[in-house]
Design a protein around this motif. Structure first.
Motif, PDB file in Angstrom:
ATOM      1  N   UNK A 119       5.050 -30.932 -36.673  1.00  0.00           N
ATOM      2  CA  UNK A 119       4.819 -30.596 -35.264  1.00  0.00           C
ATOM      3  C   UNK A 119       3.332 -30.568 -34.954  1.00  0.00           C
ATOM      4  N   UNK A 120       2.531 -30.123 -35.905  1.00  0.00           N
ATOM      5  CA  UNK A 120       1.079 -30.121 -35.724  1.00  0.00           C
ATOM      6  C   UNK A 120       0.535 -31.541 -35.721  1.00  0.00           C
ATOM      7  N   UNK A 121       1.109 -32.400 -36.556  1.00  0.00           N
ATOM      8  CA  UNK A 121       0.732 -33.812 -36.548  1.00  0.00           C
ATOM      9  C   UNK A 121       0.966 -34.407 -35.174  1.00  0.00           C
ATOM     10  N   UNK A 122       2.151 -34.173 -34.634  1.00  0.00           N
ATOM     11  CA  UNK A 122       2.511 -34.759 -33.345  1.00  0.00           C
ATOM     12  C   UNK A 122       1.717 -34.162 -32.192  1.00  0.00           C
ATOM     13  N   UNK A 123       1.328 -32.905 -32.339  1.00  0.00           N
ATOM     14  CA  UNK A 123       0.573 -32.250 -31.271  1.00  0.00           C
ATOM     15  C   UNK A 123      -0.772 -32.932 -31.040  1.00  0.00           C
ATOM     16  N   UNK A 124      -1.436 -33.311 -32.121  1.00  0.00           N
ATOM     17  CA  UNK A 124      -2.750 -33.926 -31.980  1.00  0.00           C
ATOM     18  C   UNK A 124      -2.734 -35.446 -32.102  1.00  0.00           C
ATOM     19  N   UNK A 285      -2.141 -27.665 -44.886  1.00  0.00           N
ATOM     20  CA  UNK A 285      -3.470 -27.699 -44.278  1.00  0.00           C
ATOM     21  C   UNK A 285      -4.289 -28.854 -44.845  1.00  0.00           C
ATOM     22  N   UNK A 286      -4.133 -29.113 -46.134  1.00  0.00           N
ATOM     23  CA  UNK A 286      -4.837 -30.218 -46.781  1.00  0.00           C
ATOM     24  C   UNK A 286      -4.325 -31.560 -46.263  1.00  0.00           C
ATOM     25  N   UNK A 287      -3.019 -31.686 -46.126  1.00  0.00           N
ATOM     26  CA  UNK A 287      -2.437 -32.915 -45.589  1.00  0.00           C
ATOM     27  C   UNK A 287      -2.939 -33.181 -44.171  1.00  0.00           C
ATOM     28  N   UNK A 288      -2.959 -32.156 -43.345  1.00  0.00           N
ATOM     29  CA  UNK A 288      -3.418 -32.308 -41.966  1.00  0.00           C
ATOM     30  C   UNK A 288      -4.873 -32.756 -41.923  1.00  0.00           C
ATOM     31  N   UNK A 289      -5.707 -32.131 -42.736  1.00  0.00           N
ATOM     32  CA  UNK A 289      -7.126 -32.490 -42.747  1.00  0.00           C
ATOM     33  C   UNK A 289      -7.322 -33.937 -43.136  1.00  0.00           C
ATOM     34  N   UNK A 296      -6.054 -26.054 -35.015  1.00  0.00           N
ATOM     35  CA  UNK A 296      -6.441 -25.226 -33.877  1.00  0.00           C
ATOM     36  C   UNK A 296      -6.352 -23.751 -34.251  1.00  0.00           C
ATOM     37  N   UNK A 297      -7.232 -22.930 -33.686  1.00  0.00           N
ATOM     38  CA  UNK A 297      -7.152 -21.488 -33.932  1.00  0.00           C
ATOM     39  C   UNK A 297      -5.823 -20.929 -33.449  1.00  0.00           C
ATOM     40  N   UNK A 302      -2.519 -19.842 -42.185  1.00  0.00           N
ATOM     41  CA  UNK A 302      -3.057 -19.066 -43.298  1.00  0.00           C
ATOM     42  C   UNK A 302      -3.653 -19.973 -44.357  1.00  0.00           C
ATOM     43  N   UNK A 303      -3.167 -21.199 -44.429  1.00  0.00           N
ATOM     44  CA  UNK A 303      -3.687 -22.143 -45.408  1.00  0.00           C
ATOM     45  C   UNK A 303      -4.975 -22.789 -44.949  1.00  0.00           C
ATOM     46  N   UNK A 304      -5.696 -23.339 -45.911  1.00  0.00           N
ATOM     47  CA  UNK A 304      -6.946 -24.050 -45.633  1.00  0.00           C
ATOM     48  C   UNK A 304      -6.949 -25.358 -46.427  1.00  0.00           C
ATOM     49  N   UNK A 305      -7.670 -26.360 -45.937  1.00  0.00           N
ATOM     50  CA  UNK A 305      -7.771 -27.606 -46.710  1.00  0.00           C
ATOM     51  C   UNK A 305      -8.504 -27.351 -48.028  1.00  0.00           C
ATOM     52  N   UNK A 306      -7.969 -27.880 -49.090  1.00  0.00           N
ATOM     53  CA  UNK A 306      -8.581 -27.704 -50.408  1.00  0.00           C
ATOM     54  C   UNK A 306      -8.566 -29.034 -51.164  1.00  0.00           C
ATOM     55  N   UNK A 307      -9.539 -29.226 -52.032  1.00  0.00           N
ATOM     56  CA  UNK A 307      -9.535 -30.346 -52.948  1.00  0.00           C
ATOM     57  C   UNK A 307      -9.929 -31.683 -52.378  1.00  0.00           C
TER      58      UNK A 307
END
Length: 310
Positions: A119-124, A285-289, A296-297, A302-307
């Motif tokens: 859903x976040x993918x489709x939003x942006x 979060x990593x996949x999205x990044x 978006x805030x 809770x997750x963050x992009x890593x690696x």
């Protein structure tokens, strides 16, 4: 497959380098980011290391990994250490105090506010194409949203489910328009419940090896895409929990249960082993990044992009 994959990538860079040397002005288009997100239910990392897993081993070698990825956050330990809360966290990027799922009954959920990362993918980036392939029906029934292609496999035998899901994944990857795939494999968890979650259990280890073979087929299908040379694939692999004995419930104080793992692999990934804490909510979060989608805030992830290299 990987030596060939690496050779293809190196060949691309030789071509680009030659072009740069011969041309005064060069504009090189960036490869299109793509994501393969793999979930292996109930997979202990120590058992994965015991198993013969050439495909997962190669992903680790060509990426970064953690062997102690936490499946819950200390701020909220009400949710059980089982699949409903685990996959909800993995797919939404938030902990159970936000998504609301505490067990496998899904009596309460807040997916309207904290939805599946598709859903976040489709939003942006609504033009991106998504596919979901699930072998445990509740994930498809309750969590999955905004999948352009959606498959749920319900054969009685989990091995057959995983085979069917892999067959379909290979088929779907032939579609060059596909950008993001989530593939869930469940036979490992079934074997753990039947005979024990432990690297000394040959039945459990064998199901991990079978999962690795299926993953190898999927990776080969990615390489076979006619558009592969112009794509930048990131592969993310994780699990919802470990296990001890034949269970993983009430595992908040049991390292064999609350430690999962995270693999982030591909040209865009760092190399080595994580030297900071990782959590299962970091996976989406990593996949999205990687897809170029900045959280978006308002999403309250809770997750963050890593690696990732950048």
């Amino acid at each position: 497959m990987y030596p060939k994959w690496k050779l293809i990538v190196q060949s691309k860079w030789f071509v680009c380098l030659a072009f740069v040397l011969m041309s005064p002005v060069v504009v090189v288009a960036a490869d299109t980011p793509k994501v393969l997100f793999l979930g292996i239910d109930g997979c202990r990392f120590d058992a994965l290391r015991k198993a013969n897993t050439p495909n997962l081993d190669r992903l680790i070698e060509q990426g970064i990994y953690a062997d102690n990825t936490r499946i819950f956050h200390p701020r909220y330990t009400t949710a059980d250490t089982i699949s409903g809360p685990g996959w909800s966290s993995i797919l939404t990027g938030v902990w159970a105090d936000k998504h609301g799922v505490l067990d496998n009954q899904f009596k309460v959920s807040h997916y309207d506010k904290f939805p599946h990362f598709f859903a976040r993918v489709k939003e942006q980036s609504p033009e991106l194409k998504t596919a979901s392939l699930i072998c445990w029906a509740p994930i498809d029934q309750y969590i999955v949203a905004n999948a352009d292609k959606r498959f749920s496999f319900t054969e009685k035998d989990y091995g057959k489910r995983d085979d069917a899901a892999t067959d379909e994944a290979v088929k779907q990857l032939a579609d060059e328009s596909l950008d993001v795939m989530f593939l869930y494999l469940g036979a490992t968890d079934e074997a753990g419940h039947a005979s024990g979650f432990h690297p000394a259990n040959p039945q459990y280890v064998e199901t991990i090896q079978a999962a690795d073979a299926r993953i190898g087929r999927v990776l080969t299908a990615i390489q076979a895409r006619s558009s592969f040379e112009n794509e930048d694939w990131l592969v993310v692999v994780t699990s919802d929990h470990g296990g001890k004995g034949t269970s993983h419930s009430n595992g908040h104080e049991v390292p064999e249960i609350y430690n999962s793992f995270l693999i982030v692999s591909g040209d865009a990934a760092q190399r080595g082993k994580f030297d900071s804490d990782t959590y299962i909510v970091d996976a989406p979060a990593t996949a999205l990044k990687h897809l170029g989608i900045d959280a978006s805030e308002d999403w309250q992830l809770d997750g963050k992009p890593v690696g990732l290299k950048k």
